[in-house]
Scaffold this active site. Structure first.
Site, PDB file in Angstrom:
ATOM      1  N   GLY A 129      38.081  93.937  85.733  1.00 40.49           N
ATOM      2  CA  GLY A 129      38.713  93.425  84.528  1.00 40.49           C
ATOM      3  C   GLY A 129      39.406  92.092  84.736  1.00 40.49           C
ATOM      4  O   GLY A 129      39.205  91.416  85.742  1.00 40.49           O
ATOM      5  N   LEU A 184      38.790  89.372  83.055  1.00 42.44           N
ATOM      6  CA  LEU A 184      37.560  88.604  83.274  1.00 42.44           C
ATOM      7  C   LEU A 184      37.752  87.113  83.052  1.00 42.44           C
ATOM      8  O   LEU A 184      38.511  86.690  82.176  1.00 42.44           O
ATOM      9  CB  LEU A 184      36.471  89.124  82.330  1.00 42.44           C
ATOM     10  CG  LEU A 184      36.187  90.629  82.442  1.00 42.44           C
ATOM     11  CD1 LEU A 184      35.056  91.010  81.483  1.00 42.44           C
ATOM     12  CD2 LEU A 184      35.842  91.029  83.863  1.00 42.44           C
ATOM     13  N   HIS A 190      32.991  85.970  86.086  1.00 38.01           N
ATOM     14  CA  HIS A 190      32.417  87.269  85.690  1.00 38.01           C
ATOM     15  C   HIS A 190      31.374  87.083  84.595  1.00 38.01           C
ATOM     16  O   HIS A 190      30.315  87.713  84.603  1.00 38.01           O
ATOM     17  CB  HIS A 190      33.504  88.193  85.121  1.00 38.01           C
ATOM     18  CG  HIS A 190      34.575  88.585  86.072  1.00 38.01           C
ATOM     19  ND1 HIS A 190      35.855  88.105  85.992  1.00 38.01           N
ATOM     20  CD2 HIS A 190      34.557  89.436  87.126  1.00 38.01           C
ATOM     21  CE1 HIS A 190      36.588  88.639  86.948  1.00 38.01           C
ATOM     22  NE2 HIS A 190      35.839  89.440  87.654  1.00 38.01           N
TER      23      HIS A 190
END
Ligand code: PAF
Length: 278
Positions: A28, A30, A34
């Site tokens: 997470g 991000l 990513h």
């Protein structure tokens, strides 16, 4: 975009997705790095899946698990905009229920560098990635080159345990001043953020020497060290010039190499690397 939490829901949703499925495992918070993995997966796979799970078993007792940055709503918006089909949000209790006692561990490749500085880290990474591979059954899985040793360790694990998955390693994304993108960059204050590109500068200095013909690994380590210690906010943890395949430190260079480092900028631990070959 379908968002699921239980493993049963994930398995049901997965069965309905056409192959090949590309998986982007994440913790997470991000950033564009990513999202570049999601875009690559989107470009080459029929279905794109992601996981968001801050994996407790890859954090050491003194590391930043509790304060690891989180932004679920922002993450889901970014994943949806990048064309993700399916997102799994498992909980720690689901991944590691009471009585959990099975671990996946890679020996040699996980021992030096990050493995030496963060005991147990790669055991946590390979265990959770193996569980994610079992849950999603992806044909491809995408990881960033910024975590070079993680990528090598996961490739080894997938080969050794016969996971039918192609591991795709994608280039490091950088800010305009060269700082490698990382969720941990959000910890840096203004002065620290200004100092942080010293990692990139030191890698560039070593690369310039390499392309000028330097093949003594100790000289390259020294060049990186000299650049890093000139930055008052930087505290060097290690620099390395290692063989790309074995990750063992080199003396003389005669093949593909990994230049890498871990550096504290204030309280924030940053890593970066370059891969070089003739
Ligand atoms: O690179 C990461 O974000 C994590 O180590 C990973 C691969 C998602 C496993 O938790």
């Amino acid at each position: 975009m379908q968002i699921v939490t239980s493993l049963e829901e994930l398995r049901a949703a997965r069965r309905l997705r056409p192959a090949p499925l590309g998986l982007v495992p994440t913790m997470g918070y991000l950033h564009s790095g990513h999202i570049s993995l999601v875009q690559r997966a989107r470009a080459e796979s029929e279905s794109v899946a992601a996981s968001i799970f801050v994996n407790p078993t890859q954090f050491g007792p003194t590391e930043d698990l509790a304060k690891y940055p989180r932004n679920l709503e922002g993450d889901l918006n970014l994943l949806e905009a990048a064309g993700t089909d399916l997102v799994w949000l498992p909980t720690p209790a689901q991944m590691y229920p009471t009585g959990y006692q099975t671990w996946v561990e890679v020996d040699g490749l996980a021992s030096p560098l990050e493995g030496a500085m963060r005991p147990g880290h790669f055991r946590g990474v390979t265990t959770v990635v193996a569980k994610l591979f079992n849950a999603f059954q992806p044909q491809r899985a995408y990881f960033g080159q910024k975590d070079a040793q993680q990528a090598a360790v996961i490739c080894r694990m997938a080969r050794d345990l016969d996971f039918p998955v192609e591991i795709v390693i994608c280039p490091t994304l950088r800010e305009a001043d060269g700082l490698a993108m990382s969720s941990r960059n959000s910890y840096l204050n203004t002065d620290e953020r200004q100092a942080a590109p010293v990692l990139f500068r030191s890698l560039n200095a070593a690369r310039a020497a390499y392309y000028a013909g330097e093949r003594n690994a100790e000289k390259l380590r020294q060049i990186m060290t000299d650049t890093l210690i000139a930055e008052p906010l930087a505290r060097l943890q290690y620099v390395s010039c290692a063989d790309y395949d074995s990750l063992q430190e080199l003396q003389e260079i005669n093949g593909k190499i990994l230049l890498s480092m871990a550096v504290y900028i204030g309280k924030t631990r940053l890593i970066d690397n370059f891969v070089l070959e003739n």
